[in-house]
Write an enzyme that holds these catalytic residues in place. Structure first.
Site, PDB file in Angstrom:
ATOM      1  N   HIS A   1      53.704  48.559  51.450  1.00 50.19           N
ATOM      2  CA  HIS A   1      52.930  49.786  51.229  1.00 50.19           C
ATOM      3  C   HIS A   1      53.824  50.888  50.650  1.00 50.19           C
ATOM      4  CE1 HIS A   1      49.601  52.655  52.244  1.00 50.19           C
ATOM      5  NE2 HIS A   1      50.616  53.505  52.232  1.00 50.19           N
ATOM      6  N   GLU A   2      54.915  51.179  51.348  1.00 52.56           N
ATOM      7  CA  GLU A   2      55.810  52.237  50.861  1.00 52.56           C
ATOM      8  C   GLU A   2      56.491  51.798  49.564  1.00 52.56           C
ATOM      9  OE1 GLU A   2      55.397  55.051  52.186  1.00 52.56           O
ATOM     10  OE2 GLU A   2      54.319  54.304  53.949  1.00 52.56           O
TER      11      GLU A   2
ATOM     12  N   GLU B   1      48.003  56.533  46.576  1.00 51.40           N
ATOM     13  CA  GLU B   1      47.638  55.557  47.605  1.00 51.40           C
ATOM     14  C   GLU B   1      47.186  54.231  46.979  1.00 51.40           C
ATOM     15  OE1 GLU B   1      48.514  56.295  50.494  1.00 51.40           O
ATOM     16  OE2 GLU B   1      47.618  54.691  51.658  1.00 51.40           O
TER      17      GLU B   1
ATOM     18  N   HIS C   1      54.289  52.889  46.818  1.00 48.94           N
ATOM     19  CA  HIS C   1      54.525  54.315  46.541  1.00 48.94           C
ATOM     20  C   HIS C   1      55.852  54.489  45.785  1.00 48.94           C
ATOM     21  CE1 HIS C   1      51.247  56.142  48.765  1.00 48.94           C
ATOM     22  NE2 HIS C   1      51.603  55.638  49.922  1.00 48.94           N
TER      23      HIS C   1
END
Ligand code: ZN
Length: 499
Positions: A261-262, A291, A265
């Site tokens: 997830h990160e 996101e 980003h």
């Protein structure tokens, strides 16, 4: 570029430098800062924030913007000026006294929220939340709006979004996802997942996550990963991007999901054009677009079957003797296990949007004044029952679980799910553009994914508004259909529904 634009860029660059320094201090605060450092750190950040704010709204900066606008430059300069005009006008609409009143109320409400969570007592928090909601309404009045006061708050996160745009989308998604959840619950898991009940060495989790992060294309010469309680990403520049993950010995996938997830980003932050650094263009156009990258890597990449066909042997090597008889299909089923639960941040891919839709609907009512704060726990629980079929036993597992409302972040929640839906549209177009996408992933080659995102999303920066970017990247207007189609197809197969 004219002299005026050069001067303006230099002045903005210094403001961007101050903000980058604040970002780095915040990263440090959540990763390496000693416990007693809080008091002094708070002062340092407040000083930098004040200097950056004063410069951004200074008469000197006003003159530069006005002079540059008078020259009416074309292209990127015109977009830069529009972004500056829009953002600064918005900030200027709020009187300084209201800013101060708000910041005191938010500090108090955050403390009350923390305290009330200890005793699970909503009544303790309610008067503070009432104040915060009333202040949000006053902010909305100053910003201005046409249809709904909530519309005045959402542009801080999603420029161009309104409740009227989001509501029909969520109205379509909610019943279909609730129906899918019910079908999954009545069927039960199709795979044996008992292997998950083991201890997973955190060092091995870390090593596996770092391997995946590098394979996905995250450049460790331009970024790094550390540990923190709540995973987050902080990009100072495309050449310096920090992300964090968490390690839990009882969970095989929690660190990997956070890293993916990160990492999404972080790949975005590394993908802005180098020449956009220190300018308003070197950012995501909205929270939802940011996101979209995170959730795309978390679910569409790290939780797809080709990914696990590639990484099952690698994972076995990292946990010798623990996964010998576990197949790629079992790992895939395990990472995608669905269960209705109370906490949003722990929710799976299917139930997550229901948590968001519930919050969006309640926010609209709170801001409109049609729902009183004191009635919030009941309204929350009623929607949990209707959408997820479960009732939180206390407000910590219900309407007091998120920090957002305590911190006056009204208008932010939809970004999480809009991002997922943008991501589904990107994946649909990516598949059409790269028919070998999934076989490439199964071979451990993630360059087609990153290449497509670089070209169509990352290098755009904030040259387009969120819905414009989605249209330009996919050739379609924003729609939840690709997301719903993907979700229903994936989980129908995974849980062998309808057969
Ligand atoms: Zn995120």
């Amino acid at each position: 570029m004219s002299n005026t634009m050069t001067e303006l860029r230099a002045a903005y660059g210094e403001i961007a430098d101050l903000r980058a320094a604040m970002g780095l201090l915040e990263w440090d605060q959540q990763t390496h800062m000693p416990k007693e450092g809080f008091a002094t750190r708070g002062r340092v950040v407040a000083t930098l924030a004040q200097i950056a704010h004063e410069r951004y709204l200074s008469p000197r900066f006003d003159e530069l913007v006005a002079a540059a606008e008078a020259e009416a430059p074309p292209g990127d300069d015109a977009i830069t000026l529009d972004l500056l005009r829009w953002e600064r006008d918005r900030e200027r609409r709020i009187p300084a006294t209201l800013v101060e009143e708000n910041s005191l109320a938010v500090t108090a409400s955050y403390q009350a929220w923390e305290e009330a969570r200890k005793t699970k007592d909503f009544a303790q928090f309610a008067p503070h939340l009432e104040k915060v909601v009333a202040l949000r309404r006053r902010f909305a009045d100053h910003y201005g709006y046409d249809a709904h006061p909530w519309d005045a708050l959402v542009p801080g996160f999603e420029r161009g979004m309104t409740a009227a745009l989001i509501k029909p989308v969520f109205d379509k998604v909610q019943p279909r996802v609730t129906a899918l959840l019910k079908a999954i619950q009545s069927k039960g898991p199709a795979h044996d997942l008992s292997f998950l009940d083991q201890r997973w060495d955190p060092d091995a989790q870390w090593a596996f996550g770092m391997r995946v992060l590098a394979d996905l294309g995250f450049d460790l010469a331009r970024g790094r990963q550390d540990r923190s309680t709540h995973p987050f990403t902080m990009g100072m520049a495309p050449t310096d991007v920090r992300l964090t993950t968490r390690l839990k010995a009882e969970s095989l996938f929690s660190a990997l999901m956070a890293t993916a997830h990160e990492g999404g980003h972080g790949l975005y932050e590394q993908g802005f054009r180098p020449e956009d650094a220190r300018t308003p263009l070197g950012h995501a156009p909205s929270s939802a677009v940011h996101e979209s990258q995170a959730r795309l890597y978390e679910y569409r990449v790290a939780a797809c079957l080709p990914f696990w066909r590639h990484y099952a042997p690698v994972l076995r090597e990292h946990f010798p003797g623990q996964l010998d008889n576990v197949s790629a299909e079992q790992l895939y089923a395990a990472i995608n296990e669905v269960s209705a639960s109370f906490i949003r941040v722990d929710a799976d891919e299917v139930t997550y949007p229901l948590h968001i839709i519930l919050r969006f609907e309640l926010e609209l009512e709170l801001i409109a004044g049609t729902l009183a704060v004191r009635d919030l726990p009941e309204a929350w629980n009623a929607k949990m029952r209707a959408y997820l079929g479960i009732t939180p036993p206390d407000p910590v597992l219900g309407c007091m679980q998120d920090v957002h409302w305590a911190e006056a972040l009204f208008g932010y929640f939809p970004s999480y799910s809009l991002g997922t839906m943008f991501g589904a549209m990107f994946m649909e177009k990516m598949e059409a553009d790269h028919p070998s996408l999934w076989t490439d992933m199964e071979a451990g080659d993630f360059r087609p994914v990153l290449g497509w995102l670089r070209r169509n999303v990352h290098t755009v920066g904030s040259r387009m508004k969120p819905l414009e970017l989605v249209r330009a990247a996919t050739g379609r207007e924003f729609t939840p259909e690709p997301f719903l189609h993907y979700l229903e197809a994936k989980y129908t197969e995974l849980y062998r529904l309808g057969g």
